[in-house]
Structures are given as structure tokens and as C-alpha cells.
Design a protein around this motif. Structure first.
Motif: not given
Length: 374
Positions: A8-9, A24, A27-28, A31, A45, A48-50, A52-53
Motif C-alpha cells: 500500500v505504501l 506515507f 501518498l497522503a 490523496y 485511498k 488506506e495509506v493512513s 498502513a502508516y
């Protein structure tokens, strides 16, 4: 099966904390809902990345995930309702926590408007590429309106704070989902993010706070610049209003054509025309370079197409350093018309060199001469 949080990251499983954080942040920013208003896919999205982080940035959670490959039973997850459906998430505040002023600056500057960027062009000569040049440029940009001093209101009156957003320029939107309550901020539709409304607009600028005006500016073009390159002059674009930042000036430089030279980076190519005598016997000649006269020694027996390399007589690189090379290609000029005496001399030269004496093509140069003598 749970998603691969490393995937994801976009990082390897052995990535360091700093690599995970950097991935992160990138990507943050891409998105974040403030950057993608009314875009559910970007919002999902971002969550999702948050998520994962949140797992991979915590040593304990990461250890559990690495061992089990699952996030089930993890302790509190601020994005995924660790304390139940009533847990509210303010994505704007979290973005500001991670990135400092990157997200919150929009709210702090909501009553200001940044100035527009301006694009302009400037033509210079090849010689100016060699030495650099300072020019006075005239261009048009948006400047603070003299009729309202930038407020947009007639006579410079103070605009009223927007009642819909209470002057913040943003409104809060709350959504209910299976994840809980999600709170985001979007641009206020009433004031378009300005934070203020103008009831009596300035007659000169019609409420915009700026008017187009011609502006003069001295600009320095560095030596070695290439054709089509753009110089960014920070803060020299349109004026900001209400505390907004000024825009930038983007100046595209074009190089005037010089028929004498062909440019290849820092190197230059040119040609010199020699007589038959010069090419045969050799000579010392002077030709025009870019910024100075160039003395060139022509050795005897120089053939057409021979190229001479003159070190350090090209152009300088943009950021300093030794100049490039000047390449000079020799061409030999063949006379188009000859007198009878010249023809005889050429024939005698051929005889002396043991070469076949040319008779001249029928109707050609030599043939034409001898025909006239019959």
C-alpha cells in the motif's frame, strides 16, 4: 486476506521508519481530501495509506503484523474506529499534525489570495549567451488596485466576514460510514474560500482587489543559458491580496539565430571558405568568433571538409566552468569562371604533377574557352 500494508505504501518489507514515513507523506499529500474535494476514491485511498502508516510506524503493531500478516485485534487505530462508531476523525487536523503548515496553511490564509504567476519571453543574442546580460523587461501583471487598496470594496472599505464559514473560507462536512464519523473540510461555496464577502464592489477592479498594470523589471540572464530555458523569478508575478503571496514570473529565453554558428550544448560549429591557393599552400587567416576574432593556421594541403578544433572558444556552461569548443570546417572555393591564362596555368600545373591534363567537357568551362578561340 488483508492487504499488503507494505505494498500500500510502496516500500519493501525491510524499510526503515524514515522510508515508511516519507512514503506515507508523499501518498497522503496526493490523496488528502483537501486536495481532492468530493472525490470518494481519493478519500478511501487516503484512509488506506493512513491505516498502513498507523500500523507500520508503530514498532509493536508492525511486529504483530509481520508475524501474523493481519491487523485483526490491533490496538486503537485512529482512522478505523478503534473506540467504536462514534469516534470522529478530522482528516484536516491529522494532515496538519503530520505536515506542519502544509494542510493548515489553507485555513490560516483563507482571507488572502495568492497572486497569479506570469509568463513572459526575452530574446538575446549568441554573444549575450557568452557573457550574460542584464535587460529591462516590460510585462503586464495584476497589481493591487489603487481604488480599494486591494480590499475589493469601494473606497477601500473592509469586507464583511462570510457568515456561512465564519470567515475561515472552509466549511465542515461530516459523513457517516461503517468506519464511524468522518469529518472533512471543503471550500466554502458562498465566498469561494476567500473568507469574506463584498457587498459594494470597487468600481475599478470590480471586487477583485487587483488590476492589470504594465511593470518594468531588470532581469539578469546568466551566461550559458540555452534556447527555450525558463528562469523563475520568485515574487515578481501578480500581487497577492489580503495577505496572499505574490506570484512568480517565469521568463522563457530564446536565442536569436546566428547564421554563422550551429550550437550543440556548449560547443559551436562554423565553416570557413578557402581559396584553392590557400588550401594548397597554407595560410594564416582570421575569422569572427562569438565574442572575439579567431586566428586560424591553415596548413598546406588542407582538404575540403577538414575540421579544426579550437579549444575554449565555444560557450560557457550555465553554472560556470570552462568554455566549450569551436569547430571550424574548411571548404574550398572552386572558381566558376576562368580566363584563358588561368586555364593554361592549371593545365601546366597538371602536367608538372604528372596528372592527366583535363580537356574540359564539351560545352563546359575549358571547352567553351577553346571553342571561342577557334
Amino acid at each position: 486476506m488483508s492487504k499488503d500494508l507494505y505494498g500500500v505504501l510502496g516500500v519493501e518489507r525491510g524499510a526503515s521508519k524514515s522510508e515508511i514515513k516519507a512514503a506515507f507523506q508523499k501518498l497522503a499529500r496526493q490523496y488528502h481530501p483537501d486536495v481532492n474535494p468530493n472525490n470518494p476514491e481519493a478519500e478511501e485511498k487516503f484512509k488506506e495509506v493512513s491505516h498502513a502508516y498507523d500500523i507500520l510506524s508503530d514498532d509493536d503493531k508492525r511486529a504483530v503484523y509481520d508475524r501474523t500478516g493481519s491487523t485483526d485485534g490491533m490496538p486503537q487505530d485512529p482512522f478505523f474506529g478503534g473506540q467504536g462508531a462514534g469516534f470522529g476523525v478530522d482528516l484536516g487536523d491529522i494532515f496538519e499534525t503530520f505536515f506542519g503548515s502544509g494542510g493548515g496553511s489553507r485555513r490560516r490564509r483563507s482571507m488572502g489570495r495568492d497572486g497569479q504567476d506570469v509568463r513572459s519571453e526575452l530574446e538575446i543574442t549568441l554573444k549575450e549567451v557568452l557573457i550574460g546580460v542584464e535587460r529591462e523587461l516590460t510585462y503586464q501583471k495584476q497589481t493591487v488596485c489603487s481604488g480599494c487598496s486591494g480590499t475589493g470594496a469601494e473606497g477601500g472599505a473592509k469586507p464583511d466576514a462570510c457568515a456561512n464559514c465564519q470567515g475561515t473560507g472552509q466549511v465542515t462536512r461530516i459523513q457517516q460510514s461503517f468506519l464511524g464519523q468522518i469529518q472533512t473540510r471543503t471550500t466554502c461555496p458562498t465566498c469561494q474560500g476567500e473568507g469574506v464577502v463584498i457587498k459594494n464592489k470597487c468600481s475599478k477592479c470590480r471586487g477583485r482587489g487587483v488590476t492589470p498594470e504594465p511593470t518594468k523589471l531588470k532581469v539578469k540572464v546568466p551566461a550559458g543559458i540555452d534556447d527555450g530555458q525558463t528562469i523563475r523569478l520568485s515574487g515578481q508575478g501578480g500581487d497577492g491580496v489580503g495577505g496572499g503571496r505574490p506570484g512568480d514570473l517565469y521568463l522563457t529565453v530564446t536565442i536569436q539565430e546566428d547564421d554563422r554558428f550551429v550550437r550543440s550544448g556548449v560547443d559551436l560549429q562554423t565553416a570557413v571558405e578557402l581559396t584553392f591557393a590557400q588550401a594548397s599552400l597554407g595560410d594564416e587567416i582570421t575569422i569572427d568568433g562569438v565574442g572575439e576574432a579567431v586566428s586560424l593556421n591553415i596548413p598546406a594541403g588542407t582538404q575540403p571538409g577538414r575540421t579544426f578544433r579550437m579549444k575554449g572558444l565555444g560557450l560557457p556552461p550555465l553554472h560556470g566552468g570552462p568554455r566549450g569548443e569551436l569547430y571550424i570546417q574548411a571548404t574550398v572555393r572552386i572558381p566558376e569562371k576562368l580566363s584563358e591564362a588561368e586555364v593554361k596555368l592549371i593545365q601546366e600545373l597538371a602536367e608538372l604533377r604528372g596528372e592527366q591534363v583535363p580537356k574540359g567537357a564539351e560545352g563546359g568551362l575549358l571547352g567553351g574557352i577553346f571553342k571561342r578561340k577557334r
